[in-house]
Scaffold this active site. Structure first.
Site, PDB file in Angstrom:
ATOM      1  N   CYS A 182      -1.059   3.500  -6.394  1.00  0.00           N
ATOM      2  CA  CYS A 182      -1.931   2.613  -5.427  1.00  0.00           C
ATOM      3  C   CYS A 182      -2.360   1.180  -5.889  1.00  0.00           C
ATOM      4  CB  CYS A 182      -3.321   3.486  -5.425  1.00  0.00           C
ATOM      5  SG  CYS A 182      -4.687   2.622  -4.500  1.00  0.00           S
TER       6      CYS A 182
ATOM      7  N   CYS B 112       0.949  -1.180   0.021  1.00  0.00           N
ATOM      8  CA  CYS B 112      -0.219  -0.082   0.111  1.00  0.00           C
ATOM      9  C   CYS B 112       0.924   1.248   0.185  1.00  0.00           C
ATOM     10  CB  CYS B 112      -0.995   0.038   1.282  1.00  0.00           C
ATOM     11  SG  CYS B 112      -1.784   1.522   1.471  1.00  0.00           S
TER      12      CYS B 112
HETATM   13  N1  DGL Z   1      -4.140   0.457  -1.824  1.00  0.00           N
HETATM   14  C1  DGL Z   1      -3.519   1.549  -1.099  1.00  0.00           C
HETATM   15  C2  DGL Z   1      -2.501   2.271  -1.749  1.00  0.00           C
HETATM   16  O1  DGL Z   1      -1.697   1.619  -2.508  1.00  0.00           O
HETATM   17  C3  DGL Z   1      -4.660   2.604  -0.584  1.00  0.00           C
HETATM   18  C4  DGL Z   1      -6.146   2.631  -0.916  1.00  0.00           C
HETATM   19  C5  DGL Z   1      -7.169   3.322  -0.029  1.00  0.00           C
HETATM   20  O2  DGL Z   1      -7.172   2.980   1.274  1.00  0.00           O
HETATM   21  O3  DGL Z   1      -7.693   4.317  -0.358  1.00  0.00           O
HETATM   22  O4  DGL Z   1      -2.188   3.213  -1.542  1.00  0.00           O
END
Ligand code: DGL
Length: 264
Positions: free
Chosen positions: A190, A75
């Site tokens: 993301c 993430c």
């Molecule tokens: N998947 C996460 C990232 O790579 C964040 C998604 C979220 O919680 O808005 O930033």
């Protein structure tokens, strides 16, 4: 840490599955535990300090329960603030993070116009600004903080449907045309976004390269896992999924089963 323990993959929701699917291919001898902090989703609007404290706090229980050989923070929104705090709190665990692929984008662009598509949190981070200063000072980088794409990716993966006009509205600011040149690279900063890349391609005003760093992140994890003993025989236990809410809905559980994960 347990050298024979699983690789723990952590995200706010389904996004880390884009990294998990790459990691599994190159680490067939490892068990995986996938952790979705669905109780905290979405991370995009969280205050930095509160989010850092939350994740460091969650890891205490996760390490106790799963004794991972390595933890992969799949993430960007979390990794751009939490890695030093995690390494300090749990020095016995190797941590691998996920940060915007600004360096490879700056190396590959021909037009000199690159966009970074991320959550609003990642776009605001000093870490992201520093990456641009250090690796992309000769390139024009547009930071695009999307409020809704992570949620759209969740809906799409759970229900198989996405509003294409909504995807288009979120990606449109990535497309810059200036001085006779056009954006030629969009960094998917993301981990949720690779799941929507075909829709993004379809709705894009012109073709670009979409950089999905999942494989590179998985390879970074492999380079550490390879130095640990174990992982030579195929695991006989199934990979597991943990939802921090303790109460995932049917569509979320069905998706995780589709990825070969059982609750636990
Ligand atoms: N998947 C996460 C990232 O790579 C964040 C998604 C979220 O919680 O808005 O930033």
């Amino acid at each position: 840490m347990s050298v024979d323990g699983p690789v723990l993959v952590f995200d706010s929701g389904i996004g880390g599955l884009s990294v998990l699917r790459e990691a599994r291919v190159i680490m067939p001898g490892r068990r995986f535990v996938y952790v979705a902090d669905d109780a905290g989703f979405p991370y995009g609007a969280w205050d930095e300090e509160r989010l850092r404290d939350r994740i460091v706090g969650l890891f205490e229980g996760l390490i106790d329960r799963h004794a991972p050989a390595l933890a992969l923070i799949a993430c960007n929104t979390a990794s751009t603030i939490v890695m030093p705090a995690l390494r300090q709190a749990y020095p016995e665990i190797p941590f691998v993070g996920t940060v915007p692929a600004i360096k490879p984008a700056a190396e590959r662009t021909r037009s000199g116009l690159v966009s970074v598509l991320a959550t609003p949190g990642t776009v605001k981070r000093q870490y992201t600004r520093d990456l641009i200063r250090d690796y992309a000072d000769k390139v024009h980088v547009r930071l695009v903080g999307s409020e809704n794409l992570a949620g759209l990716a969740e809906t799409y993966m759970r229900n198989g449907f996405v509003d294409e006009a909504a995807v288009k509205a979120e990606i449109d600011p990535c497309f810059v045309s200036q001085g006779g040149e056009k954006t030629d690279i969009v960094v998917l900063a993301c981990t949720h976004f690779p799941f929507l890349v075909n829709r993004m391609r379809k709705m894009a005003p012109w073709p670009v390269d979409w950089i999905d760093p999942a494989e590179a992140i998985a390879r970074r994890a492999l380079s550490i896992v390879e130095t640990l003993p174990g992982g030579t025989a195929l695991p006989d236990e199934k990979d597991r999924v943990v939802f921090t809410s303790g109460n995932p809905d049917y569509s979320a559980m069905r998706l995780m089963h589709g990825f070969g994960l059982t609750s636990g």
